[in-house]
Write a protein that holds these residues in place. Structure first.
Motif, PDB file in Angstrom:
ATOM      1  N   MET A  47      47.800  69.934  19.447  1.00 37.22           N
ATOM      2  CA  MET A  47      46.703  69.489  20.354  1.00 37.22           C
ATOM      3  C   MET A  47      46.825  67.705  20.190  1.00 37.22           C
ATOM      4  N   GLY A  48      46.542  67.410  21.301  1.00 41.64           N
ATOM      5  CA  GLY A  48      46.748  65.706  21.721  1.00 41.64           C
ATOM      6  C   GLY A  48      45.302  64.932  20.978  1.00 41.64           C
ATOM      7  N   ARG A  49      45.518  63.679  20.992  1.00 40.31           N
ATOM      8  CA  ARG A  49      44.605  62.938  20.540  1.00 40.31           C
ATOM      9  C   ARG A  49      43.405  62.897  21.655  1.00 40.31           C
ATOM     10  N   VAL A  50      42.103  62.366  21.144  1.00 43.97           N
ATOM     11  CA  VAL A  50      41.175  62.350  22.242  1.00 43.97           C
ATOM     12  C   VAL A  50      41.466  61.020  23.160  1.00 43.97           C
ATOM     13  N   ILE A  51      41.652  61.064  24.427  1.00 43.52           N
ATOM     14  CA  ILE A  51      42.263  59.931  25.187  1.00 43.52           C
ATOM     15  C   ILE A  51      41.398  58.802  25.666  1.00 43.52           C
ATOM     16  N   ARG A  52      41.601  57.991  25.994  1.00 40.80           N
ATOM     17  CA  ARG A  52      40.756  56.714  26.305  1.00 40.80           C
ATOM     18  C   ARG A  52      39.639  57.048  27.136  1.00 40.80           C
ATOM     19  N   VAL A  53      39.671  57.896  28.215  1.00 38.67           N
ATOM     20  CA  VAL A  53      38.650  58.264  29.204  1.00 38.67           C
ATOM     21  C   VAL A  53      37.450  59.002  28.583  1.00 38.67           C
ATOM     22  N   GLN A  54      38.136  59.739  27.341  1.00 40.71           N
ATOM     23  CA  GLN A  54      36.961  60.469  26.811  1.00 40.71           C
ATOM     24  C   GLN A  54      36.197  59.687  25.884  1.00 40.71           C
ATOM     25  N   ARG A  55      36.849  58.681  25.126  1.00 42.01           N
ATOM     26  CA  ARG A  55      36.272  57.738  24.135  1.00 42.01           C
ATOM     27  C   ARG A  55      35.290  56.747  24.965  1.00 42.01           C
ATOM     28  N   ARG A  56      35.687  56.502  26.368  1.00 45.18           N
ATOM     29  CA  ARG A  56      34.929  55.392  27.009  1.00 45.18           C
ATOM     30  C   ARG A  56      33.525  56.150  27.402  1.00 45.18           C
ATOM     31  N   GLY A  57      33.562  57.499  27.636  1.00 40.61           N
ATOM     32  CA  GLY A  57      32.208  58.067  27.896  1.00 40.61           C
ATOM     33  C   GLY A  57      31.190  58.012  26.664  1.00 40.61           C
ATOM     34  N   ARG A  58      31.807  57.894  25.607  1.00 41.91           N
ATOM     35  CA  ARG A  58      30.862  57.532  24.281  1.00 41.91           C
ATOM     36  C   ARG A  58      29.898  56.169  24.033  1.00 41.91           C
ATOM     37  N   GLY A  59      30.614  55.466  24.888  1.00 39.75           N
ATOM     38  CA  GLY A  59      30.236  53.850  24.866  1.00 39.75           C
ATOM     39  C   GLY A  59      30.887  53.173  23.732  1.00 39.75           C
ATOM     40  N   GLY A  60      30.094  52.538  22.885  1.00 45.85           N
ATOM     41  CA  GLY A  60      30.807  51.838  21.732  1.00 45.85           C
ATOM     42  C   GLY A  60      31.411  50.607  22.160  1.00 45.85           C
ATOM     43  N   ILE A  61      32.578  50.382  21.882  1.00 42.01           N
ATOM     44  CA  ILE A  61      33.395  49.189  22.265  1.00 42.01           C
ATOM     45  C   ILE A  61      33.458  48.996  23.822  1.00 42.01           C
ATOM     46  N   PHE A  62      33.186  49.971  24.787  1.00 35.32           N
ATOM     47  CA  PHE A  62      33.511  50.065  26.069  1.00 35.32           C
ATOM     48  C   PHE A  62      32.142  49.534  26.725  1.00 35.32           C
ATOM     49  N   LYS A  63      31.026  49.374  25.880  1.00 31.64           N
ATOM     50  CA  LYS A  63      29.921  48.883  26.447  1.00 31.64           C
ATOM     51  C   LYS A  63      29.936  47.417  27.027  1.00 31.64           C
ATOM     52  N   ALA A  64      29.161  47.197  28.043  1.00 32.89           N
ATOM     53  CA  ALA A  64      29.027  45.831  28.606  1.00 32.89           C
ATOM     54  C   ALA A  64      28.019  44.895  27.470  1.00 32.89           C
ATOM     55  N   HIS A  65      28.457  43.658  27.251  1.00 33.34           N
ATOM     56  CA  HIS A  65      27.680  42.725  26.657  1.00 33.34           C
ATOM     57  C   HIS A  65      26.582  42.182  27.193  1.00 33.34           C
TER      58      HIS A  65
END
Length: 257
Positions: free
Chosen positions: A1-19
């Motif tokens: 099975m592959g990794r959790v890709i960037r698009v999936q991680r982005r949906g969770r927020g975290g480092i992808f949120k606006a400051h």
């Protein structure tokens, strides 16, 4: 099975949120009331501020409360030429000067406006980015509508009772200045919550992206993907109705006015 890709991680927020810590707040025309409908209200520009993640400066305008002994502060999108200490007049009988807010019906044809309402009372929706403006093309008193040229160049009919700020939005020509270094691009995109720098899927390994792997960087299969694809697969052109170049000329629609 592959990794959790960037698009999936982005949906969770975290480092992808606006400051958003240094944001001033929403910028709107003051609520439509009796004073504006029949006369005018006077305010004063207390200060002009920078708003993080917004290209245009923001003017803090103080008005006297119509019924109570207190001041009400509103954040307006700053028109070019507005300065701190300037009086801003809002209403039907306000003067035709830069920074003032009037209904479209009270402005002559050819007036340059910004922060225009789509519907009367929505407190400004159109032409709010730095350097943007709308142009009043014509008025139709019979239908009570005004023809307006939008920032995109398209013409639209808006109710003449909708309000707008006279002038164009300050901060124009912002994108003419080069970034020069990666740090500036990093902070700009962090404030807006954009993905930067953007690593291409074909440059990754197969475990990290559906487009990864293989000799020579190529996708290796159709880049279109169905709308109900599983999250780790949903990259590329999602549920595309059509792909490829736009062939043939555009139909020229003549303006009815």
């Amino acid at each position: 099975m592959g990794r959790v890709i960037r698009v999936q991680r982005r949906g969770r927020g975290g480092i992808f949120k606006a400051h958003t810590t240094n944001r001033v707040g929403e910028c709107k025309i003051r609520p439509l009331d009796y004073a504006e409908k029949h006369g005018y209200v006077k305010g004063v520009v207390r200060k002009i501020m920078h708003d993080s993640g917004r290209g245009a400066p923001v003017a803090q305008v103080a008005f006297r409360h119509p019924y109570k002994f207190k001041t009400v502060k509103e954040n307006f999108i700053c028109a070019e030429g507005v300065y701190s200490g300037q009086f801003i007049y809002c209403g039907k009988k306000a003067a035709l000067k830069i920074g003032n807010i009037l209904p479209l019906a009270n402005m002559p044809e050819g007036t340059i406006v910004c922060n225009m309402e789509e519907k009367p009372g929505d407190r400004g929706k159109v032409a709010r980015a730095s350097g943007d403006y709308c142009t009043i093309v014509s008025h139709n008193p019979e239908t009570g509508k005004s023809r307006v040229r939008m920032p995109s160049g398209i013409k639209r009919s808006v109710l003449s009772t909708a309000r707008a700020t006279i002038g164009l939005v300050a901060g124009g020509g912002r994108i003419d200045k080069p970034m020069l270094k990666a740090g500036r691009a990093y902070h700009k995109n962090a404030a807006k919550g954009n993905r930067w720098p953007m690593v291409r899927g074909v440059a990754m390994n197969p475990v990290e992206h559906p487009h990864g792997g293989g000799n020579h960087q190529h996708i290796g299969h159709a880049s279109t993907v169905k709308g109900d694809a599983v999250p780790g697969q949903k990259v590329g052109m999602i549920a595309a109705r059509r792909t490829g170049r736009l062939r043939g000329g555009k139909k020229q629609v003549r303006d009815k006015d």
